[in-house]
Scaffold this motif. Structure first.
Motif, mmCIF file in Angstrom:
data_model
loop_
_atom_site.group_PDB
_atom_site.id
_atom_site.type_symbol
_atom_site.label_atom_id
_atom_site.label_comp_id
_atom_site.label_asym_id
_atom_site.label_seq_id
_atom_site.Cartn_x
_atom_site.Cartn_y
_atom_site.Cartn_z
ATOM 1 N N GLN A 140 -13.285 15.902 -12.901
ATOM 2 C CA GLN A 140 -11.958 16.209 -12.470
ATOM 3 C C GLN A 140 -11.878 16.551 -11.124
ATOM 4 O O GLN A 140 -10.450 16.982 -10.938
ATOM 5 C CB GLN A 140 -12.276 17.178 -13.064
ATOM 6 N N GLU A 141 -12.807 16.805 -10.200
ATOM 7 C CA GLU A 141 -12.901 17.160 -8.897
ATOM 8 C C GLU A 141 -12.347 15.777 -8.064
ATOM 9 O O GLU A 141 -10.783 16.035 -7.572
ATOM 10 C CB GLU A 141 -13.772 17.853 -8.458
ATOM 11 N N PHE A 142 -13.438 14.496 -8.480
ATOM 12 C CA PHE A 142 -13.182 13.922 -7.358
ATOM 13 C C PHE A 142 -12.805 12.301 -8.255
ATOM 14 O O PHE A 142 -12.076 11.044 -7.337
ATOM 15 C CB PHE A 142 -14.556 13.200 -6.797
ATOM 16 N N GLY A 143 -12.241 12.552 -9.435
ATOM 17 C CA GLY A 143 -12.178 11.329 -10.103
ATOM 18 C C GLY A 143 -12.825 10.293 -10.157
ATOM 19 O O GLY A 143 -13.889 9.929 -10.577
ATOM 20 N N ALA A 144 -12.558 8.532 -10.791
ATOM 21 C CA ALA A 144 -13.659 7.917 -11.618
ATOM 22 C C ALA A 144 -12.604 6.581 -10.670
ATOM 23 O O ALA A 144 -11.020 6.658 -10.586
ATOM 24 C CB ALA A 144 -12.835 8.200 -12.960
ATOM 25 N N SER A 145 -13.698 5.495 -10.597
ATOM 26 C CA SER A 145 -13.430 4.146 -10.098
ATOM 27 C C SER A 145 -13.859 3.453 -10.759
ATOM 28 O O SER A 145 -15.131 3.033 -11.496
ATOM 29 C CB SER A 145 -14.123 3.810 -8.762
ATOM 30 N N LYS A 195 0.447 -1.190 0.231
ATOM 31 C CA LYS A 195 -0.084 -0.018 0.127
ATOM 32 C C LYS A 195 1.100 0.513 0.232
ATOM 33 O O LYS A 195 0.417 2.248 -0.984
ATOM 34 C CB LYS A 195 -1.656 -0.123 1.259
ATOM 35 N N GLN A 196 2.277 1.461 0.919
ATOM 36 C CA GLN A 196 2.504 2.439 0.913
ATOM 37 C C GLN A 196 3.876 2.831 -0.264
ATOM 38 O O GLN A 196 3.636 3.420 -1.124
ATOM 39 C CB GLN A 196 3.710 1.854 2.136
ATOM 40 N N ARG A 197 3.631 1.746 -1.086
ATOM 41 C CA ARG A 197 4.588 1.773 -3.073
ATOM 42 C C ARG A 197 3.520 2.283 -3.821
ATOM 43 O O ARG A 197 3.983 3.024 -4.203
ATOM 44 C CB ARG A 197 5.022 0.435 -2.629
ATOM 45 N N GLU A 198 2.311 1.541 -3.090
ATOM 46 C CA GLU A 198 1.426 2.230 -4.251
ATOM 47 C C GLU A 198 1.192 3.978 -3.847
ATOM 48 O O GLU A 198 0.729 4.095 -4.993
ATOM 49 C CB GLU A 198 -0.139 1.183 -3.312
ATOM 50 N N ARG A 199 1.452 4.352 -2.734
ATOM 51 C CA ARG A 199 0.974 5.391 -2.615
ATOM 52 C C ARG A 199 1.848 6.284 -2.938
ATOM 53 O O ARG A 199 1.987 7.627 -3.809
ATOM 54 C CB ARG A 199 0.791 5.567 -0.791
ATOM 55 N N ASP A 200 3.613 5.707 -2.955
ATOM 56 C CA ASP A 200 4.806 6.649 -3.926
ATOM 57 C C ASP A 200 4.172 6.726 -5.057
ATOM 58 O O ASP A 200 4.843 8.010 -5.743
ATOM 59 C CB ASP A 200 5.771 5.788 -2.943
ATOM 60 N N GLN A 201 4.011 5.375 -5.703
ATOM 61 C CA GLN A 201 3.625 5.500 -7.283
ATOM 62 C C GLN A 201 2.638 6.756 -7.575
ATOM 63 O O GLN A 201 3.299 7.191 -8.708
ATOM 64 C CB GLN A 201 4.006 4.149 -7.171
ATOM 65 N N ARG A 202 1.473 6.807 -6.684
ATOM 66 C CA ARG A 202 0.872 7.327 -7.501
ATOM 67 C C ARG A 202 1.283 9.164 -7.583
ATOM 68 O O ARG A 202 0.857 9.869 -8.581
ATOM 69 C CB ARG A 202 -0.406 7.460 -6.529
ATOM 70 N N LYS A 203 2.222 9.196 -6.710
ATOM 71 C CA LYS A 203 2.498 10.884 -6.417
ATOM 72 C C LYS A 203 3.943 11.188 -7.120
ATOM 73 O O LYS A 203 3.806 12.269 -7.892
ATOM 74 C CB LYS A 203 3.375 10.512 -5.292
ATOM 75 N N GLU A 204 4.850 10.259 -7.565
ATOM 76 C CA GLU A 204 5.377 9.992 -9.146
ATOM 77 C C GLU A 204 4.278 10.135 -10.113
ATOM 78 O O GLU A 204 5.140 10.773 -10.784
ATOM 79 C CB GLU A 204 6.136 9.344 -9.042
ATOM 80 N N ARG A 205 3.218 9.310 -10.507
ATOM 81 C CA ARG A 205 2.645 9.722 -11.589
ATOM 82 C C ARG A 205 2.157 11.327 -11.720
ATOM 83 O O ARG A 205 2.685 11.396 -13.053
ATOM 84 C CB ARG A 205 1.967 8.790 -11.438
ATOM 85 N N ASN A 206 1.327 11.871 -11.235
ATOM 86 C CA ASN A 206 1.039 12.759 -10.667
ATOM 87 C C ASN A 206 -0.503 13.002 -12.599
ATOM 88 O O ASN A 206 -0.390 13.991 -13.094
ATOM 89 C CB ASN A 206 1.757 14.239 -11.795
ATOM 90 N N PHE A 207 -1.297 11.842 -12.568
ATOM 91 C CA PHE A 207 -2.262 11.775 -13.445
ATOM 92 C C PHE A 207 -3.170 12.896 -13.220
ATOM 93 O O PHE A 207 -2.917 13.445 -12.213
ATOM 94 C CB PHE A 207 -2.632 10.462 -13.586
ATOM 95 N N LEU A 210 1.503 -0.288 -11.319
ATOM 96 C CA LEU A 210 2.624 0.897 -12.203
ATOM 97 C C LEU A 210 2.025 2.570 -11.456
ATOM 98 O O LEU A 210 2.580 3.329 -11.843
ATOM 99 C CB LEU A 210 2.381 1.362 -13.801
ATOM 100 N N GLY A 211 1.122 2.118 -10.478
ATOM 101 C CA GLY A 211 1.133 3.118 -9.478
ATOM 102 C C GLY A 211 -0.460 4.512 -10.403
ATOM 103 O O GLY A 211 0.014 6.185 -9.867
ATOM 104 N N TYR A 212 -0.858 4.398 -11.425
ATOM 105 C CA TYR A 212 -2.246 5.160 -12.005
ATOM 106 C C TYR A 212 -3.005 4.912 -10.700
ATOM 107 O O TYR A 212 -3.896 5.976 -11.311
ATOM 108 C CB TYR A 212 -2.070 4.589 -13.491
ATOM 109 N N THR A 255 -5.702 -5.537 -15.962
ATOM 110 C CA THR A 255 -5.421 -3.946 -16.733
ATOM 111 C C THR A 255 -5.389 -3.119 -15.547
ATOM 112 O O THR A 255 -3.973 -3.350 -14.679
ATOM 113 C CB THR A 255 -6.006 -4.195 -17.645
ATOM 114 N N GLY A 256 -6.699 -3.882 -14.452
ATOM 115 C CA GLY A 256 -6.594 -2.969 -12.685
ATOM 116 C C GLY A 256 -5.676 -3.418 -12.283
ATOM 117 O O GLY A 256 -4.607 -2.115 -11.579
ATOM 118 N N ARG A 257 -5.318 -3.587 -11.944
ATOM 119 C CA ARG A 257 -4.012 -4.646 -10.790
ATOM 120 C C ARG A 257 -3.072 -4.034 -11.880
ATOM 121 O O ARG A 257 -1.686 -3.332 -10.702
ATOM 122 C CB ARG A 257 -3.622 -6.408 -10.622
ATOM 123 N N LYS A 258 -2.650 -4.171 -12.572
ATOM 124 C CA LYS A 258 -1.635 -4.249 -13.517
ATOM 125 C C LYS A 258 -1.271 -1.792 -13.441
ATOM 126 O O LYS A 258 0.029 -1.636 -13.491
ATOM 127 C CB LYS A 258 -1.405 -3.764 -14.875
#
Length: 108
Positions: free
Chosen positions: A99-104, A28-40, A65-67, A58-61
């Motif tokens: 744009q404000e809350f995202g998509a899931s 989970k920590q690695r996932e958070r760090d990668q999301r910060k790097e990706r800046n989607f 990858l942090g997206y 695809t979702g797990r990938k």
């Protein structure tokens, strides 16, 4: 089939015995760090019911990858929720919400 609906929980209860969504704390920590790097440009998230081949999912990938952020069962999400059982479709009127809350997505 398919579609979207706004907000709410995934409909599940609880977690998986000590691990959030079946993932370790380090993952989970690695996932958070990668999301910060990706800046989607928009927040992406997914509820993973682990019903598919993890090597082909695809979702797990995208999560590895942090997206996107993997949500725990029962965790709320304020943006647009894509579901195979959705009754509506995503339209240009959903732009501000995304744009404000995202998509899931519900990966089942």
């Amino acid at each position: 089939k398919g579609g979207a609906r706004r907000g709410g929980a995934s409909g599940g209860k609880g977690g998986r015995g000590g691990k959030a969504g079946g993932h370790s704390w380090k993952a989970k920590q690695r996932e958070r760090d990668q999301r910060k790097e990706r800046n989607f440009p928009i927040p992406l998230a997914m509820w993973d019911f682990e019903q598919c081949d993890s090597k082909r999912c695809t979702g797990r990938k995208l999560s590895r990858l942090g997206y996107l952020r993997t949500l725990r069962l029962g965790e709320n999400f304020q943006g647009v929720v894509l579901s195979p059982y959705g009754e509506g479709t995503v339209s240009p009127q959903d732009r501000e919400i995304v744009q404000e809350f995202g998509a899931s997505a519900i990966d089942c």
